[in-house]
Design a protein around this motif. Structure first.
Motif, PDB file in Angstrom:
ATOM      1  N   VAL A  48      57.465  86.137 -20.802  1.00 32.16           N
ATOM      2  CA  VAL A  48      56.676  84.913 -20.593  1.00 32.16           C
ATOM      3  C   VAL A  48      55.507  84.893 -21.589  1.00 32.16           C
ATOM      4  CG1 VAL A  48      55.154  83.711 -18.947  1.00 32.16           C
ATOM      5  CG2 VAL A  48      57.349  84.628 -18.172  1.00 32.16           C
ATOM      6  N   SER A  49      54.880  86.062 -21.787  1.00 29.39           N
ATOM      7  CA  SER A  49      53.776  86.145 -22.771  1.00 29.39           C
ATOM      8  C   SER A  49      54.272  85.744 -24.155  1.00 29.39           C
ATOM      9  CB  SER A  49      53.223  87.571 -22.840  1.00 29.39           C
ATOM     10  OG  SER A  49      52.757  87.968 -21.597  1.00 29.39           O
ATOM     11  N   GLU A  50      55.481  86.210 -24.480  1.00 30.89           N
ATOM     12  CA  GLU A  50      56.071  85.881 -25.790  1.00 30.89           C
ATOM     13  C   GLU A  50      56.318  84.378 -25.919  1.00 30.89           C
ATOM     14  OE1 GLU A  50      58.871  89.437 -26.670  1.00 30.89           O
ATOM     15  OE2 GLU A  50      60.036  87.572 -26.814  1.00 30.89           O
ATOM     16  N   TRP A  52      54.747  82.067 -24.460  1.00 23.34           N
ATOM     17  CA  TRP A  52      53.429  81.430 -24.630  1.00 23.34           C
ATOM     18  C   TRP A  52      52.996  81.556 -26.093  1.00 23.34           C
ATOM     19  CZ3 TRP A  52      48.881  79.765 -21.710  1.00 23.34           C
ATOM     20  CH2 TRP A  52      47.673  79.975 -22.355  1.00 23.34           C
ATOM     21  N   ARG A  53      53.177  82.758 -26.623  1.00 23.43           N
ATOM     22  CA  ARG A  53      52.781  82.985 -28.017  1.00 23.43           C
ATOM     23  C   ARG A  53      53.538  82.055 -28.963  1.00 23.43           C
ATOM     24  NH1 ARG A  53      52.455  88.520 -27.443  1.00 23.43           N
ATOM     25  NH2 ARG A  53      54.592  88.797 -28.114  1.00 23.43           N
ATOM     26  N   ASN A  54      54.827  81.829 -28.644  1.00 24.25           N
ATOM     27  CA  ASN A  54      55.662  80.966 -29.496  1.00 24.25           C
ATOM     28  C   ASN A  54      55.485  79.486 -29.184  1.00 24.25           C
ATOM     29  OD1 ASN A  54      56.650  83.365 -30.372  1.00 24.25           O
ATOM     30  ND2 ASN A  54      58.562  83.247 -29.182  1.00 24.25           N
ATOM     31  N   GLU A  61      53.699  76.513 -17.043  1.00 28.46           N
ATOM     32  CA  GLU A  61      54.875  77.401 -16.950  1.00 28.46           C
ATOM     33  C   GLU A  61      54.430  78.848 -16.739  1.00 28.46           C
ATOM     34  OE1 GLU A  61      54.459  75.289 -19.552  1.00 28.46           O
ATOM     35  OE2 GLU A  61      56.036  73.802 -19.204  1.00 28.46           O
ATOM     36  N   VAL A  62      53.356  79.236 -17.461  1.00 30.24           N
ATOM     37  CA  VAL A  62      52.871  80.621 -17.327  1.00 30.24           C
ATOM     38  C   VAL A  62      52.372  80.850 -15.899  1.00 30.24           C
ATOM     39  CG1 VAL A  62      51.116  82.252 -18.090  1.00 30.24           C
ATOM     40  CG2 VAL A  62      52.315  80.874 -19.770  1.00 30.24           C
ATOM     41  N   MET A  63      51.624  79.885 -15.362  1.00 26.70           N
ATOM     42  CA  MET A  63      51.095  80.031 -14.013  1.00 26.70           C
ATOM     43  C   MET A  63      52.230  80.050 -12.977  1.00 26.70           C
ATOM     44  SD  MET A  63      48.096  80.492 -14.759  1.00 26.70           S
ATOM     45  CE  MET A  63      47.351  80.664 -13.168  1.00 26.70           C
ATOM     46  N   LYS A  97      33.656  91.134 -16.436  1.00 23.69           N
ATOM     47  CA  LYS A  97      32.952  89.839 -16.535  1.00 23.69           C
ATOM     48  C   LYS A  97      33.444  88.996 -17.717  1.00 23.69           C
ATOM     49  CE  LYS A  97      28.201  88.371 -16.948  1.00 23.69           C
ATOM     50  NZ  LYS A  97      26.861  88.927 -17.173  1.00 23.69           N
ATOM     51  N   GLY A  98      33.601  87.709 -17.472  1.00 28.38           N
ATOM     52  CA  GLY A  98      34.000  86.788 -18.537  1.00 28.38           C
ATOM     53  C   GLY A  98      35.506  86.666 -18.689  1.00 28.38           C
ATOM     54  N   ASP A  99      36.234  87.408 -17.886  1.00 29.44           N
ATOM     55  CA  ASP A  99      37.693  87.461 -18.046  1.00 29.44           C
ATOM     56  C   ASP A  99      38.392  87.136 -16.716  1.00 29.44           C
ATOM     57  OD1 ASP A  99      40.335  88.141 -18.667  1.00 29.44           O
ATOM     58  OD2 ASP A  99      39.706  89.775 -19.984  1.00 29.44           O
ATOM     59  N   LEU A 100      39.285  86.139 -16.781  1.00 29.77           N
ATOM     60  CA  LEU A 100      39.953  85.679 -15.551  1.00 29.77           C
ATOM     61  C   LEU A 100      41.398  86.176 -15.459  1.00 29.77           C
ATOM     62  CD1 LEU A 100      38.696  81.975 -15.668  1.00 29.77           C
ATOM     63  CD2 LEU A 100      37.750  83.867 -14.324  1.00 29.77           C
ATOM     64  N   HIS A 101      41.844  86.921 -16.442  1.00 30.87           N
ATOM     65  CA  HIS A 101      43.247  87.381 -16.429  1.00 30.87           C
ATOM     66  C   HIS A 101      43.444  88.436 -15.340  1.00 30.87           C
ATOM     67  CE1 HIS A 101      42.769  85.747 -20.513  1.00 30.87           C
ATOM     68  NE2 HIS A 101      44.066  85.443 -20.417  1.00 30.87           N
ATOM     69  N   ASP A 102      44.444  88.210 -14.484  1.00 35.92           N
ATOM     70  CA  ASP A 102      44.633  89.213 -13.430  1.00 35.92           C
ATOM     71  C   ASP A 102      46.084  89.613 -13.196  1.00 35.92           C
ATOM     72  OD1 ASP A 102      45.609  86.983 -12.119  1.00 35.92           O
ATOM     73  OD2 ASP A 102      44.290  87.163 -10.383  1.00 35.92           O
ATOM     74  N   ILE A 103      47.000  89.068 -13.979  1.00 40.72           N
ATOM     75  CA  ILE A 103      48.420  89.347 -13.710  1.00 40.72           C
ATOM     76  C   ILE A 103      48.704  90.841 -13.929  1.00 40.72           C
ATOM     77  CG2 ILE A 103      50.782  88.816 -14.422  1.00 40.72           C
ATOM     78  CD1 ILE A 103      49.671  86.000 -15.262  1.00 40.72           C
ATOM     79  N   LEU A 144      39.202  99.493 -15.051  1.00 37.38           N
ATOM     80  CA  LEU A 144      38.718  98.248 -15.660  1.00 37.38           C
ATOM     81  C   LEU A 144      39.823  97.626 -16.489  1.00 37.38           C
ATOM     82  CD1 LEU A 144      35.255  99.528 -17.002  1.00 37.38           C
ATOM     83  CD2 LEU A 144      35.690  98.343 -14.840  1.00 37.38           C
ATOM     84  N   SER A 145      40.002  96.315 -16.307  1.00 33.46           N
ATOM     85  CA  SER A 145      41.014  95.594 -17.079  1.00 33.46           C
ATOM     86  C   SER A 145      40.344  94.497 -17.900  1.00 33.46           C
ATOM     87  CB  SER A 145      42.035  94.977 -16.115  1.00 33.46           C
ATOM     88  OG  SER A 145      43.001  94.245 -16.828  1.00 33.46           O
ATOM     89  N   SER A 146      40.837  94.298 -19.116  1.00 28.59           N
ATOM     90  CA  SER A 146      40.349  93.203 -19.957  1.00 28.59           C
ATOM     91  C   SER A 146      41.484  92.752 -20.871  1.00 28.59           C
ATOM     92  CB  SER A 146      39.167  93.680 -20.807  1.00 28.59           C
ATOM     93  OG  SER A 146      38.950  92.777 -21.863  1.00 28.59           O
ATOM     94  N   LEU A 148      40.806  90.068 -23.116  1.00 35.64           N
ATOM     95  CA  LEU A 148      40.187  89.270 -24.181  1.00 35.64           C
ATOM     96  C   LEU A 148      39.332  90.141 -25.096  1.00 35.64           C
ATOM     97  CD1 LEU A 148      38.856  86.274 -22.022  1.00 35.64           C
ATOM     98  CD2 LEU A 148      40.869  86.253 -23.499  1.00 35.64           C
ATOM     99  N   THR A 149      39.429  89.877 -26.377  1.00 36.44           N
ATOM    100  CA  THR A 149      38.558  90.622 -27.305  1.00 36.44           C
ATOM    101  C   THR A 149      37.091  90.252 -27.038  1.00 36.44           C
ATOM    102  OG1 THR A 149      39.112  88.917 -28.907  1.00 36.44           O
ATOM    103  CG2 THR A 149      40.190  91.013 -29.183  1.00 36.44           C
ATOM    104  N   THR A 150      36.873  89.067 -26.451  1.00 37.86           N
ATOM    105  CA  THR A 150      35.487  88.668 -26.148  1.00 37.86           C
ATOM    106  C   THR A 150      34.954  89.355 -24.891  1.00 37.86           C
ATOM    107  OG1 THR A 150      36.437  86.750 -25.063  1.00 37.86           O
ATOM    108  CG2 THR A 150      35.528  86.398 -27.256  1.00 37.86           C
ATOM    109  N   GLY A 177      44.522  97.150 -20.712  1.00 37.97           N
ATOM    110  CA  GLY A 177      44.623  95.714 -21.004  1.00 37.97           C
ATOM    111  C   GLY A 177      45.082  95.552 -22.437  1.00 37.97           C
ATOM    112  N   ALA A 178      45.687  94.411 -22.740  1.00 32.61           N
ATOM    113  CA  ALA A 178      46.352  94.236 -24.035  1.00 32.61           C
ATOM    114  C   ALA A 178      45.504  94.616 -25.271  1.00 32.61           C
ATOM    115  CB  ALA A 178      46.884  92.812 -24.150  1.00 32.61           C
ATOM    116  N   PRO A 179      44.223  94.244 -25.351  1.00 35.15           N
ATOM    117  CA  PRO A 179      43.502  94.590 -26.595  1.00 35.15           C
ATOM    118  C   PRO A 179      42.916  96.006 -26.582  1.00 35.15           C
ATOM    119  CG  PRO A 179      42.111  93.196 -25.223  1.00 35.15           C
ATOM    120  CD  PRO A 179      43.395  93.410 -24.458  1.00 35.15           C
TER     121      PRO A 179
END
Ligand code: B1M
Length: 215
Positions: A48-50, A52-54, A61-63, A97-103, A144-146, A148-150, A177-179
């Motif tokens: 699904v991530s892929e 989205w990337r494409n 759809e992701v949700m 903080k600042g990150d809403l990703h939780d999957i 801790l999960s993140s 986002l690079t931000t 987390g991915a980054p």
């Protein structure tokens, strides 16, 4: 019926109403719940991530896939948590903080709980003080999960706040987390890095075997 394929496709297509039944049938036919998570659910979310990337999938759809995955995980939870339960080690897991990703964080939390640890799944967008609170309430490991690079730098802020609170030595930090990379983890002073849910479970099993327990 090839349940692994059916479940993989159900997450991708977002078959939220059917997936619990598929998962239960698969387990009843002898497929282990952890196999389903590792070989169907996680690869499906990666796909699904892929998409989205494409730009083949967009937010709806992701949700839809994410909530289908959650229904599947809820159906599998009793089977994942069965058996090994009872490791006397409390783990608090949250997205910074600042990150809403939780999957991914939720997957890690469920797999860690399934491996027998006591888990507090704290949520998303958490200020550092909430992790201090978790340490005060007896968490021995803070996850801790993140995504986002931000927001990834917030992980270091959490560790600093724990240091200032005097509780740093009471806890170990596990980050992912991915980054996130092992190098970044060591730069911010985290104790452990895990690339995925299985890696997180392995880190915690090692700690438990080394004698880390709730006081
Ligand atoms: Co967001 N998003 N998103 N997003 N999103 C990414 C992360 C992004 C890479 C997409 C892209 O642009 N290519 C990009 C980040 C870029 C960057 O920082 N470099 C991005 C962005 C930019 C954003 C927004 C800023 C978009 C916008 O609004 N302009 C926004 C930010 C909102 C916010 O957080 N403040 C945003 C919003 C969203 C949605 C709300 C639409 C949704 C999140 C829904 C939710 O989580 N409830 C969403 C999603 C779904 C994604 C992608 C498509 C998928 C993430 C995911 O769930 N993957 C993602 C693109 C991608 O990854 N290709 C993307 C599946 C999951 C199983 O994997 O989370 O990596 P993952 O978890 C893995 C490992 O990382 C690891 O184990 C897990 C299981 O294997 N892991 C740990 C995770 N936490 C761990 C903790 C551990 C150990 C391991 O120990 C404690």
């Amino acid at each position: 019926m090839d349940w692994m394929k059916t479940l993989y496709e159900a997450v991708i297509k977002g078959q939220k109403n059917e997936i619990a039944e598929f998962a239960t049938k698969a387990v009843n036919e002898g497929i282990s719940a952890s196999n389903i998570v590792n070989k169907s659910v996680i690869p499906a979310m990666n796909r699904v991530s892929e998409l989205w990337r494409n730009e083949e999938y967009f937010v709806p759809e992701v949700m839809r896939s994410a909530s289908t995955m959650q229904v599947c995980m809820d159906a599998l939870k009793p089977f994942l948590v069965k058996g090994e339960h009872g490791k006397d080690l409390k783990v608090a897991i949250g997205t910074v903080k600042g990150d809403l990703h939780d999957i991914g964080k939720n997957l890690v939390a469920i797999m860690v709980e399934g491996a027998g640890f006591q888990v507090e799944n704290m949520g998303v967008d958490l200020p550092p003080e909430q992790f201090v609170d978790a340490a005060q309430k007896g968490a021995k490991v803070i996850g801790l999960s993140s995504l986002l690079t931000t927001s990834m730098r917030e992980m270091g802020a959490v560790i600093e706040v724990l240091e200032k609170s005097g509780l740093r030595n009471n806890v170990s930090f596990l980050v992912g987390g991915a980054p996130i990379t092992a190098r970044f983890a060591s730069e911010i002073g985290a104790d452990y890095y895990a690339e995925n849910a299985a890696g997180a479970v392995a880190v915690l099993n090692n700690l438990f075997e080394a004698g880390v327990r709730n006081q």
